[in-house]
Design a protein around this motif. Structure first.
Motif, PDB file in Angstrom:
ATOM      1  N   LEU A 171       4.809  -2.156  -4.364  1.00 27.73           N
ATOM      2  CA  LEU A 171       3.967  -1.236  -3.580  1.00 27.73           C
ATOM      3  C   LEU A 171       3.442  -1.904  -2.327  1.00 27.73           C
ATOM      4  N   ARG A 172       3.122  -1.063  -1.342  1.00 31.85           N
ATOM      5  CA  ARG A 172       2.330  -1.516  -0.197  1.00 31.85           C
ATOM      6  C   ARG A 172       0.924  -0.972  -0.415  1.00 31.85           C
ATOM      7  N   ILE A 173      -0.066  -1.802  -0.170  1.00 29.18           N
ATOM      8  CA  ILE A 173      -1.446  -1.310  -0.276  1.00 29.18           C
ATOM      9  C   ILE A 173      -2.211  -1.644   1.012  1.00 29.18           C
ATOM     10  N   VAL A 174      -3.298  -0.934   1.218  1.00 30.83           N
ATOM     11  CA  VAL A 174      -4.199  -1.262   2.334  1.00 30.83           C
ATOM     12  C   VAL A 174      -5.616  -1.380   1.767  1.00 30.83           C
ATOM     13  N   THR A 175      -6.454  -2.103   2.486  1.00 32.81           N
ATOM     14  CA  THR A 175      -7.854  -2.190   2.072  1.00 32.81           C
ATOM     15  C   THR A 175      -8.589  -0.940   2.545  1.00 32.81           C
ATOM     16  N   ALA A 176      -9.329  -0.337   1.645  1.00 30.21           N
ATOM     17  CA  ALA A 176     -10.120   0.844   1.994  1.00 30.21           C
ATOM     18  C   ALA A 176     -11.442   0.409   2.633  1.00 30.21           C
ATOM     19  N   GLY A 177     -11.925   1.205   3.550  1.00 30.70           N
ATOM     20  CA  GLY A 177     -13.248   0.955   4.125  1.00 30.70           C
ATOM     21  C   GLY A 177     -14.363   1.320   3.153  1.00 30.70           C
ATOM     22  N   THR A 178     -14.050   2.209   2.223  1.00 35.19           N
ATOM     23  CA  THR A 178     -15.031   2.618   1.209  1.00 35.19           C
ATOM     24  C   THR A 178     -15.217   1.478   0.210  1.00 35.19           C
ATOM     25  N   ALA A 179     -16.421   0.951   0.111  1.00 33.58           N
ATOM     26  CA  ALA A 179     -16.682  -0.143  -0.843  1.00 33.58           C
ATOM     27  C   ALA A 179     -16.762   0.419  -2.255  1.00 33.58           C
ATOM     28  N   ARG A 180     -16.410  -0.393  -3.223  1.00 34.36           N
ATOM     29  CA  ARG A 180     -16.582   0.000  -4.634  1.00 34.36           C
ATOM     30  C   ARG A 180     -18.068   0.182  -4.891  1.00 34.36           C
ATOM     31  N   GLU A 214      -8.068   7.246   1.770  1.00 34.97           N
ATOM     32  CA  GLU A 214      -7.788   6.284   2.847  1.00 34.97           C
ATOM     33  C   GLU A 214      -6.407   5.665   2.670  1.00 34.97           C
ATOM     34  N   GLY A 215      -6.085   5.338   1.430  1.00 38.51           N
ATOM     35  CA  GLY A 215      -4.762   4.776   1.148  1.00 38.51           C
ATOM     36  C   GLY A 215      -3.679   5.770   1.512  1.00 38.51           C
ATOM     37  N   ALA A 216      -3.858   7.015   1.077  1.00 40.65           N
ATOM     38  CA  ALA A 216      -2.850   8.047   1.345  1.00 40.65           C
ATOM     39  C   ALA A 216      -2.693   8.274   2.844  1.00 40.65           C
ATOM     40  N   ASN A 217      -3.809   8.251   3.578  1.00 36.19           N
ATOM     41  CA  ASN A 217      -3.736   8.439   5.034  1.00 36.19           C
ATOM     42  C   ASN A 217      -2.964   7.308   5.704  1.00 36.19           C
ATOM     43  N   ALA A 218      -2.942   6.158   5.050  1.00 34.20           N
ATOM     44  CA  ALA A 218      -2.194   5.013   5.593  1.00 34.20           C
ATOM     45  C   ALA A 218      -0.792   4.937   4.983  1.00 34.20           C
ATOM     46  N   GLY A 219      -0.414   5.982   4.247  1.00 35.56           N
ATOM     47  CA  GLY A 219       0.935   6.036   3.677  1.00 35.56           C
ATOM     48  C   GLY A 219       1.110   5.183   2.437  1.00 35.56           C
ATOM     49  N   CYS A 220       0.002   4.867   1.755  1.00 37.77           N
ATOM     50  CA  CYS A 220       0.081   4.019   0.549  1.00 37.77           C
ATOM     51  C   CYS A 220      -0.373   4.796  -0.675  1.00 37.77           C
ATOM     52  N   VAL A 221       0.202   4.466  -1.825  1.00 37.32           N
ATOM     53  CA  VAL A 221      -0.175   5.172  -3.048  1.00 37.32           C
ATOM     54  C   VAL A 221      -1.381   4.523  -3.728  1.00 37.32           C
ATOM     55  N   GLU A 222      -1.706   3.310  -3.343  1.00 38.42           N
ATOM     56  CA  GLU A 222      -2.910   2.664  -3.867  1.00 38.42           C
ATOM     57  C   GLU A 222      -3.656   2.010  -2.711  1.00 38.42           C
ATOM     58  N   ALA A 223      -4.964   1.787  -2.922  1.00 34.17           N
ATOM     59  CA  ALA A 223      -5.786   1.122  -1.912  1.00 34.17           C
ATOM     60  C   ALA A 223      -6.638   0.065  -2.590  1.00 34.17           C
ATOM     61  N   LEU A 224      -6.828  -1.016  -1.883  1.00 38.17           N
ATOM     62  CA  LEU A 224      -7.654  -2.115  -2.398  1.00 38.17           C
ATOM     63  C   LEU A 224      -9.110  -1.823  -2.082  1.00 38.17           C
ATOM     64  N   MET A 225      -9.957  -1.972  -3.078  1.00 40.11           N
ATOM     65  CA  MET A 225     -11.391  -1.744  -2.865  1.00 40.11           C
ATOM     66  C   MET A 225     -12.137  -3.079  -2.948  1.00 40.11           C
ATOM     67  N   LEU A 226     -13.031  -3.288  -2.001  1.00 42.08           N
ATOM     68  CA  LEU A 226     -13.865  -4.487  -2.007  1.00 42.08           C
ATOM     69  C   LEU A 226     -15.226  -4.103  -2.583  1.00 42.08           C
ATOM     70  N   ASN A 227     -15.917  -5.097  -3.125  1.00 44.53           N
ATOM     71  CA  ASN A 227     -17.252  -4.777  -3.632  1.00 44.53           C
ATOM     72  C   ASN A 227     -18.280  -4.858  -2.490  1.00 44.53           C
ATOM     73  N   CYS A 275      -8.246  -1.858  -7.423  1.00 40.04           N
ATOM     74  CA  CYS A 275      -7.701  -0.728  -6.682  1.00 40.04           C
ATOM     75  C   CYS A 275      -8.329   0.554  -7.218  1.00 40.04           C
ATOM     76  N   THR A 276      -7.921   1.703  -6.699  1.00 32.13           N
ATOM     77  CA  THR A 276      -8.660   2.931  -7.020  1.00 32.13           C
ATOM     78  C   THR A 276      -8.542   3.324  -8.495  1.00 32.13           C
ATOM     79  N   GLY A 277      -7.414   2.942  -9.108  1.00 34.04           N
ATOM     80  CA  GLY A 277      -7.254   3.252 -10.535  1.00 34.04           C
ATOM     81  C   GLY A 277      -6.580   2.130 -11.291  1.00 34.04           C
ATOM     82  N   ASP A 278      -6.591   0.946 -10.724  1.00 24.80           N
ATOM     83  CA  ASP A 278      -5.888  -0.197 -11.324  1.00 24.80           C
ATOM     84  C   ASP A 278      -6.643  -1.488 -11.045  1.00 24.80           C
ATOM     85  N   ASN A 279      -6.494  -2.456 -11.921  1.00 23.59           N
ATOM     86  CA  ASN A 279      -7.008  -3.804 -11.664  1.00 23.59           C
ATOM     87  C   ASN A 279      -5.964  -4.602 -10.887  1.00 23.59           C
ATOM     88  N   ILE A 280      -6.417  -5.660 -10.233  1.00 24.90           N
ATOM     89  CA  ILE A 280      -5.505  -6.454  -9.393  1.00 24.90           C
ATOM     90  C   ILE A 280      -5.429  -7.911  -9.862  1.00 24.90           C
TER      91      ILE A 280
END
Ligand code: PMP
Length: 287
Positions: free
Chosen positions: A131-140, A164-177, A185-190
């Motif tokens: 997968l390709r992922i991007v970091t979301a601006g939305t914090a966890r 945010e991930g979908a808008n960047a063409g990714c199926v998952e997005a990385l969330m920071l605390n 990620c939004t529904g997965d651990n990394i």
């Protein structure tokens, strides 16, 4: 195929599986849930899922109207009624119907709902290529506001990041605390691989304590791979040799790019592939 849905001890056709619009689960996202899976007729880590459900309920002061044992049995019997052996199970407990207003004391009859169905989260190709992922601006969510350890019916935090991930063409997005550290990620651990060792954010990074995460940590240790739970930042992800995500629906899925930077060689690495294989063997009972 339409599967029967369990609500409060009875099975209903999907079209008739209904609860009150006054249920606080709908009005306020007030409730808890689990996503569970069965393989070859065996529910994977059912006890752990039921325990986490009860912990989530305890944390939000919600009394589940069944015992742990009864809850587990209801899951198994719903699967059996639907003649499902390989399934995705959604176990939900809502606060119940009440008056308009937040007060949970003005609700009654928490609803226990069990949906059993099939799930295919990502196309098979993504498991092969990564997968390709991007970091979301939305914090966890800040753990002091709504602890991510609670698997609550309010998933808007994750959904905003998912958008945010979908808008960047990714199926998952990385969330920071809230500290800017890698959470999940939004529904997965990394997980990442660094110098041949496995690193993953610790629970106090503000994440859901994933059941797949725990299983993969055990599998890695059995393979002789050192596992380190710690606080991580994006530098760790950008410079990783390998990266993958874990979750009940996703299982173990490689990540090959984050924020436009290829991870490792830009294709799934050997440790990821091994753990994917071991995980598959574990869930299907072949190990
Ligand atoms: N983090 C979040 C936010 C999740 O919703 C999930 C479950 N979909 C996970 C991690 C993975 O947890 P599990 O392995 O228990 O499915």
């Amino acid at each position: 195929m339409s599967f029967k849905v369990y609500i409060g001890g009875q099975l209903f056709d999907k079209a008739d599986a209904k609860i009150s619009v006054y249920d606080h689960g709908l009005l306020y996202g007030d409730g808890v849930f689990e996503g569970i899976r069965s393989y070859n007729g065996r529910v994977f880590r059912l006890k752990e899922h039921v325990d986490r459900l009860f912990d989530s309920a305890r944390a939000i002061h919600l009394e589940i109207p069944l015992t742990r044992d009864e809850t587990a049995k209801a899951v198994v019997s719903t699967l059996a009624a639907n003649e499902l052996t390989d399934a995705y199970i959604r176990l939900i407990v809502t606060r119940g119907a009440g008056t308009l207003g937040l007060d949970p004391r003005r609700t009654s009859n928490p609803q226990v709902i069990i949906i059993t169905d099939h799930i295919s989260l990502y196309p098979e190709e993504m498991y092969e290529k990564g997968l390709r992922i991007v970091t979301a601006g939305t914090a966890r969510n800040h753990p002091a506001a709504l602890n991510p350890r609670i698997k609550s019916l309010n998933y808007l935090n994750n959904i905003l990041a998912k958008i945010e991930g979908a808008n960047a063409g990714c199926v998952e997005a990385l969330m920071l605390n809230h500290k800017g550290e890698v959470a999940e990620c939004t529904g997965d651990n990394i997980f990442i691989v660094r110098r041949g060792e496995l690193h993953t954010p610790s629970i106090d990074s503000g994440i859901l304590e994933g059941i797949t995460r725990d299983a993969v940590i055990d599998l890695a240790r059995k393979e002789g791979i050192r596992v380190i739970e710690r606080s991580m930042d994006r530098h760790d992800v950008y410079t990783a040799e390998e990266c993958f995500l874990t979750g009940t629906a996703a299982e173990v899925i490689p990540v090959v790019e984050c924020d436009g930077r290829p991870i490792g060689g830009g294709s799934p690495g050997p440790i990821t592939k091994t753990l994917r294989k071991r995980f598959h063997a574990l869930v299907t009972g072949e190990s």
